[in-house]
Design a protein around this motif. Sequence first.
Motif, PDB file in Angstrom:
ATOM      1  N   GLN A 192       0.835  -1.266   0.158  1.00 21.76           N
ATOM      2  CA  GLN A 192       0.027  -0.010  -0.018  1.00 21.76           C
ATOM      3  C   GLN A 192       0.934   1.282   0.040  1.00 21.76           C
ATOM      4  OE1 GLN A 192      -3.402   0.029   0.078  1.00 21.76           O
ATOM      5  NE2 GLN A 192      -3.112  -2.088  -0.532  1.00 21.76           N
ATOM      6  N   ARG A 196       1.108   4.268  -2.747  1.00 28.01           N
ATOM      7  CA  ARG A 196       0.691   5.703  -2.706  1.00 28.01           C
ATOM      8  C   ARG A 196       2.009   6.273  -3.214  1.00 28.01           C
ATOM      9  NH1 ARG A 196      -3.312   6.485  -3.180  1.00 28.01           N
ATOM     10  NH2 ARG A 196      -4.929   5.477  -1.644  1.00 28.01           N
ATOM     11  N   LYS A 197       3.125   5.809  -3.252  1.00 26.86           N
ATOM     12  CA  LYS A 197       4.628   6.581  -3.464  1.00 26.86           C
ATOM     13  C   LYS A 197       4.363   6.838  -5.006  1.00 26.86           C
ATOM     14  CE  LYS A 197       7.671   5.409  -0.113  1.00 26.86           C
ATOM     15  NZ  LYS A 197       8.188   4.213   0.402  1.00 26.86           N
ATOM     16  N   PRO A 200       1.413   9.740  -5.905  1.00 29.05           N
ATOM     17  CA  PRO A 200       1.171  10.670  -4.715  1.00 29.05           C
ATOM     18  C   PRO A 200      -0.105  11.478  -4.861  1.00 29.05           C
ATOM     19  CG  PRO A 200       3.185  11.220  -5.978  1.00 29.05           C
ATOM     20  CD  PRO A 200       2.564   9.833  -6.615  1.00 29.05           C
ATOM     21  N   THR A 204      -5.125  12.646  -0.731  1.00 29.01           N
ATOM     22  CA  THR A 204      -5.266  11.652   0.425  1.00 29.01           C
ATOM     23  C   THR A 204      -3.963  11.657   1.094  1.00 29.01           C
ATOM     24  OG1 THR A 204      -4.229  10.310  -1.436  1.00 29.01           O
ATOM     25  CG2 THR A 204      -6.421  10.182  -1.462  1.00 29.01           C
ATOM     26  N   VAL A 209      -2.466   5.109   4.579  1.00 28.79           N
ATOM     27  CA  VAL A 209      -2.017   4.872   3.072  1.00 28.79           C
ATOM     28  C   VAL A 209      -3.042   3.831   2.346  1.00 28.79           C
ATOM     29  CG1 VAL A 209       0.380   5.051   3.310  1.00 28.79           C
ATOM     30  CG2 VAL A 209      -0.624   2.898   4.066  1.00 28.79           C
ATOM     31  N   ASN A 368       5.877  10.600   7.170  1.00 29.90           N
ATOM     32  CA  ASN A 368       4.424  10.317   7.014  1.00 29.90           C
ATOM     33  C   ASN A 368       3.405  10.668   7.936  1.00 29.90           C
ATOM     34  OD1 ASN A 368       4.559   9.243   4.412  1.00 29.90           O
ATOM     35  ND2 ASN A 368       5.774   7.616   5.130  1.00 29.90           N
ATOM     36  N   ARG A 371      -0.290  11.794   7.774  1.00 28.26           N
ATOM     37  CA  ARG A 371      -1.320  10.551   7.575  1.00 28.26           C
ATOM     38  C   ARG A 371      -1.984  10.534   9.034  1.00 28.26           C
ATOM     39  NH1 ARG A 371      -1.618   8.959   2.859  1.00 28.26           N
ATOM     40  NH2 ARG A 371       0.271   8.969   1.474  1.00 28.26           N
TER      41      ARG A 371
END
Length: 405
Positions: A192, A196-197, A200, A204, A209, A368, A371
């Motif tokens: 996941q 996301r990477k 991007p 979100t 993630v 991160n 998040r």
Amino acid sequence: MTPSNPPLRLSVTTAHDEKDLTLQTPTSGSALTPPVTPIAKEIADAERSIPSPLEEPSPEQTAAQVKRNINTPLRFTDEIEICRDGEDCPVEFGRGAWSIVYKARSTPNVTTTHLHTPPSSPVTTSRVLAVKAPLRRDARKVLQSEALTLTRLNLTPGFERHVVPFHGFLSDSDALVMSAVPLSLSTYIEDQADLRKQQPSTATMFDPVQGPEAWRDMARKLITSLAWLHDTAGIIHGDIKPHNILLRPIATDEPGLEAGAFPYEPLLADFSSAFDIPSDATPAPDANQAAMSAFTPPFTAPELLSLASLKSGDVAPTPASDVFSLAATLMAAATGDLLLYPGSNNMQRLAMARDGHRILDFTRAGSNGCRVPRNGFVEKLVQPAVFKDPAQRISTRDWVALASS
Ligand SMILES: Nc1ncnc2c1ncn2[C@@H]1O[C@H](COP(=O)(O)OP(=O)(O)O)[C@@H](O)[C@H]1O
Ligand SMILES: [Mg+2]
């Protein structure tokens, strides 16, 4: 497969017939260990002693009965063969501190016939299984004790939804046979995070993630499983972390699966550090020192990592330390950082883990951290589970309610 290199065959015949107790391992030639007592009768007795649903037993009663009756692990009696790849190497599902988990195939050695079909139609389907074999000598005792824990767990009502299915113990090789569940939560988290990477998106970047709905759904299921383990089965896991949680896929067209929901049933696995929750009448047992050395600092509760407790060695995991470890697991799932504190070395991670009650602050300082926004739903679910004082941490029962609200 070449004839000169036969497959590793872990074939055990029967638990009931003493004269048939053989383990054929042509490639290993390992010495036979004494057979364990047949337990079919004990399991039958335990199953009989589990009251019918009509009697509405309390979960505690049922778990206690199961434990009293089962003192030897369920044995695996079918023939089983480790799968090999094109290069004739055994296929591995994974490894841990104690073991290698192999992919294996088994064919029932008793042919069954359907009740309503002519007797000439035997069912001989082979199934894919996972075999957890010891990696080191001192792992044998650990796996023997894990086999007993899994035997009891698999007789505790509700186990299908919460723990990896256990099919039996191969006593001659001290190996556990389980259903194959090839995806771990750790791999899922990494996948996941990679997704996301690759894509991007500012829309979100303040979400976990895997997306908010999937994270909440996953968290609710995991917390419910931990509550079942503690309150129904009466067992402390002792090593909750993403590598020890397996994910069984749920068909996405299954009725009731909402859009964005977590499409897996998380199953607790790796009971190598587990033990019974001590009752008021019995003193806390000494933690299995060998098993304790498997601690993974970022997921281990701070009270188990203090210098004093590590030196004295008399500290054991508790339900509250499992709660902390699951909260840390939920944090890793939200940020996508499998080791929680990216960029830190082992010593720094250990130092932060010893101050684990500050996990939210530490995480927010990391790359991160966005998040896990302040006052967001991740913080609300994690904060009450990571208090420094284990006695102040939320109970699993209240945690289930919070996760379901
Ligand atoms: N039933 C299974 N099916 C597929 N893979 C498994 C299964 N059980 C464990 N694994 C994989 O093997 C790894 C090691 O297993 P685990 O039980 O955690 O061993 P250890 O006690 O040595 O840590 C797990 O992290 C997981 O990736
Ligand atoms: Mg493990």
